[in-house]
Each structure stands twice: as structure tokens, then as C-alpha cells.
Design a protein around this motif. Structure first.
Motif, PDB file in Angstrom:
ATOM      1  N   ARG A 153       1.030  -1.154   0.200  1.00 53.53           N
ATOM      2  CA  ARG A 153      -0.241   0.029  -0.031  1.00 53.53           C
ATOM      3  C   ARG A 153       1.128   1.356  -0.303  1.00 53.53           C
ATOM      4  N   GLU A 154       1.053   2.086  -0.477  1.00 54.22           N
ATOM      5  CA  GLU A 154       1.595   3.764  -0.538  1.00 54.22           C
ATOM      6  C   GLU A 154       0.795   4.626   0.222  1.00 54.22           C
ATOM      7  N   ASP A 155       1.731   5.099   0.452  1.00 53.96           N
ATOM      8  CA  ASP A 155       1.251   6.153   1.745  1.00 53.96           C
ATOM      9  C   ASP A 155       1.191   7.601   1.106  1.00 53.96           C
ATOM     10  N   SER A 156      -0.293   7.830   0.799  1.00 56.87           N
ATOM     11  CA  SER A 156      -0.423   8.555  -0.332  1.00 56.87           C
ATOM     12  C   SER A 156      -0.213  10.673   0.257  1.00 56.87           C
ATOM     13  N   GLN A 157      -0.502  10.612   2.399  1.00 49.87           N
ATOM     14  CA  GLN A 157       0.487  11.544   2.490  1.00 49.87           C
ATOM     15  C   GLN A 157       1.948  11.739   2.141  1.00 49.87           C
ATOM     16  N   LEU A 158       2.576  10.323   1.984  1.00 47.56           N
ATOM     17  CA  LEU A 158       4.169  10.536   1.850  1.00 47.56           C
ATOM     18  C   LEU A 158       4.090  11.020   0.523  1.00 47.56           C
ATOM     19  N   LEU A 159       3.711  10.485  -0.154  1.00 51.67           N
ATOM     20  CA  LEU A 159       3.950   9.946  -1.458  1.00 51.67           C
ATOM     21  C   LEU A 159       3.231  11.517  -2.545  1.00 51.67           C
ATOM     22  N   SER A 160       2.338  12.785  -1.668  1.00 48.53           N
ATOM     23  CA  SER A 160       2.243  14.249  -1.935  1.00 48.53           C
ATOM     24  C   SER A 160       3.894  14.980  -1.340  1.00 48.53           C
ATOM     25  N   HIS A 161       4.063  15.000  -0.451  1.00 50.68           N
ATOM     26  CA  HIS A 161       5.071  15.338   0.356  1.00 50.68           C
ATOM     27  C   HIS A 161       6.916  15.516  -0.547  1.00 50.68           C
ATOM     28  N   TYR A 162       6.728  13.854  -1.402  1.00 44.30           N
ATOM     29  CA  TYR A 162       8.038  13.790  -2.143  1.00 44.30           C
ATOM     30  C   TYR A 162       7.759  14.578  -3.532  1.00 44.30           C
ATOM     31  N   LYS A 163       6.124  14.206  -4.090  1.00 48.52           N
ATOM     32  CA  LYS A 163       5.716  14.925  -4.808  1.00 48.52           C
ATOM     33  C   LYS A 163       6.108  16.719  -5.017  1.00 48.52           C
ATOM     34  N   ALA A 164       5.961  17.127  -4.160  1.00 49.14           N
ATOM     35  CA  ALA A 164       5.151  18.389  -3.884  1.00 49.14           C
ATOM     36  C   ALA A 164       7.187  18.677  -3.784  1.00 49.14           C
ATOM     37  N   LEU A 165       7.984  18.218  -3.314  1.00 49.14           N
ATOM     38  CA  LEU A 165       9.188  18.719  -3.023  1.00 49.14           C
ATOM     39  C   LEU A 165       9.967  18.556  -4.593  1.00 49.14           C
ATOM     40  N   GLY A 166       9.956  17.554  -5.507  1.00 51.09           N
ATOM     41  CA  GLY A 166       9.994  17.308  -6.964  1.00 51.09           C
ATOM     42  C   GLY A 166       9.751  18.717  -7.343  1.00 51.09           C
ATOM     43  N   ASN A 167       8.512  19.029  -7.505  1.00 51.23           N
ATOM     44  CA  ASN A 167       7.873  20.384  -8.093  1.00 51.23           C
ATOM     45  C   ASN A 167       8.799  21.656  -7.706  1.00 51.23           C
ATOM     46  N   LEU A 168       9.007  21.505  -6.400  1.00 49.03           N
ATOM     47  CA  LEU A 168       9.898  22.342  -5.382  1.00 49.03           C
ATOM     48  C   LEU A 168      11.027  22.647  -6.059  1.00 49.03           C
ATOM     49  N   ARG A 169      12.222  22.326  -6.610  1.00 47.21           N
ATOM     50  CA  ARG A 169      13.402  22.052  -7.418  1.00 47.21           C
ATOM     51  C   ARG A 169      13.362  22.134  -8.485  1.00 47.21           C
ATOM     52  N   LYS A 170      12.274  21.659  -9.159  1.00 46.84           N
ATOM     53  CA  LYS A 170      11.662  21.740 -10.485  1.00 46.84           C
ATOM     54  C   LYS A 170      11.450  23.251 -10.695  1.00 46.84           C
ATOM     55  N   SER A 171      10.717  24.163  -9.966  1.00 42.04           N
ATOM     56  CA  SER A 171      10.021  25.523 -10.012  1.00 42.04           C
ATOM     57  C   SER A 171      11.336  26.453  -9.968  1.00 42.04           C
ATOM     58  N   GLN A 172      12.407  25.845  -8.944  1.00 40.32           N
ATOM     59  CA  GLN A 172      13.798  26.643  -8.316  1.00 40.32           C
ATOM     60  C   GLN A 172      14.828  26.355  -8.977  1.00 40.32           C
ATOM     61  N   GLU A 173      15.352  27.679 -10.510  1.00 40.59           N
ATOM     62  CA  GLU A 173      16.042  26.697 -10.588  1.00 40.59           C
ATOM     63  C   GLU A 173      17.746  27.256  -9.775  1.00 40.59           C
ATOM     64  N   THR A 174      17.602  28.274  -8.739  1.00 43.83           N
ATOM     65  CA  THR A 174      18.968  28.430  -7.558  1.00 43.83           C
ATOM     66  C   THR A 174      18.686  26.754  -7.124  1.00 43.83           C
ATOM     67  N   LEU A 175      17.952  25.936  -6.924  1.00 41.60           N
ATOM     68  CA  LEU A 175      18.159  24.702  -5.692  1.00 41.60           C
ATOM     69  C   LEU A 175      18.609  23.502  -6.781  1.00 41.60           C
ATOM     70  N   GLN A 176      18.598  24.146  -8.093  1.00 37.19           N
ATOM     71  CA  GLN A 176      19.430  23.431  -9.292  1.00 37.19           C
ATOM     72  C   GLN A 176      20.017  23.199  -9.818  1.00 37.19           C
ATOM     73  N   LYS A 177      20.547  24.492  -9.661  1.00 36.75           N
ATOM     74  CA  LYS A 177      22.409  24.512 -10.366  1.00 36.75           C
ATOM     75  C   LYS A 177      22.948  25.433  -9.185  1.00 36.75           C
ATOM     76  N   GLY A 178      22.415  25.806  -8.302  1.00 34.51           N
ATOM     77  CA  GLY A 178      22.855  26.492  -7.096  1.00 34.51           C
ATOM     78  C   GLY A 178      24.581  26.244  -6.662  1.00 34.51           C
ATOM     79  N   ASP A 179      25.642  26.957  -6.667  1.00 31.30           N
ATOM     80  CA  ASP A 179      26.494  26.991  -5.413  1.00 31.30           C
ATOM     81  C   ASP A 179      25.709  26.872  -3.993  1.00 31.30           C
ATOM     82  N   ILE A 180      26.521  25.436  -3.435  1.00 30.01           N
ATOM     83  CA  ILE A 180      26.122  25.543  -2.520  1.00 30.01           C
ATOM     84  C   ILE A 180      27.356  25.796  -0.872  1.00 30.01           C
ATOM     85  N   HIS A 181      27.335  26.232  -1.066  1.00 29.61           N
ATOM     86  CA  HIS A 181      28.579  25.990   0.525  1.00 29.61           C
ATOM     87  C   HIS A 181      27.065  26.211   1.950  1.00 29.61           C
ATOM     88  N   PHE A 182      27.819  25.372   3.140  1.00 32.38           N
ATOM     89  CA  PHE A 182      27.661  24.542   4.213  1.00 32.38           C
ATOM     90  C   PHE A 182      28.271  25.379   5.046  1.00 32.38           C
TER      91      PHE A 182
END
Length: 87
Positions: free
Chosen positions: A1-30
Motif C-alpha cells: 500500500r502506498e502512503d498517499s501523504q508521503l507520496l504527496s510530500h515527495y511530489k511537492a518537493l520534486g515540484n519545488l526543485r523543478k520550479s527553483q533554478e537555484t535548487l537545481q544549479k546553485g552553488d552550495i555553501h555549508f
């Protein structure tokens, strides 16, 4: 059985990454990586996003600005919470 809430959460994260060029190409500084708390920035073409992940058992006081995405964020970042802030 799929956890629909968890699946929805990960879809939202994927869509956020697609919509934010900074998350795709940005330099990382810890800027934090201790005690179960990780903080880093992603910067691209003058835009900076701050990412905080709290994998500890305690609250994390962070400078709160405009949230792009958050889970467990109020005045502080809750244990097992994370957020992406503009800034």
C-alpha cells in the motif's frame, strides 16, 4: 500500500526543485553541520536560498525569513523539521 501523504510530500518537493533554478544549479555553501543540524545555502544568479534540516532531538533557533517550503517551522525549527528560506 502506498502512503498517499508521503507520496504527496515527495511530489511537492520534486515540484519545488523543478520550479527553483537555484535548487537545481546553485552553488552550495555549508554553514552548519553539527549535532544533527545541517544548514547550507544555494546561490544562483544573485538569488540565495537557505536550507535548514534539524535531525536532532532539540529545537533549533534560526533567523526566520520568507519561507519557500517548510515542515516543523514556527518560531523555531522543530526536531525532524526542515525549511527552505529566501535570503
Amino acid at each position: 500500500r502506498e502512503d498517499s501523504q508521503l507520496l504527496s510530500h515527495y511530489k511537492a518537493l520534486g515540484n519545488l526543485r523543478k520550479s527553483q533554478e537555484t535548487l537545481q544549479k546553485g552553488d552550495i555553501h555549508f554553514f552548519c553541520a553539527t549535532g544533527g543540524k545541517i544548514g547550507f545555502t544555494r546561490t544562483f544568479q544573485g538569488k540565495t536560498l537557505k536550507i535548514y534540516v534539524n535531525h536532532s532531538d532539540s529545537l533549533w533557533e534560526i533567523p526566520i525569513s520568507a519561507p519557500v517550503f517548510a515542515q516543523g517551522l514556527t518560531d523555531t525549527l522543530a526536531p525532524m523539521g526542515f525549511c527552505i528560506l529566501e535570503g
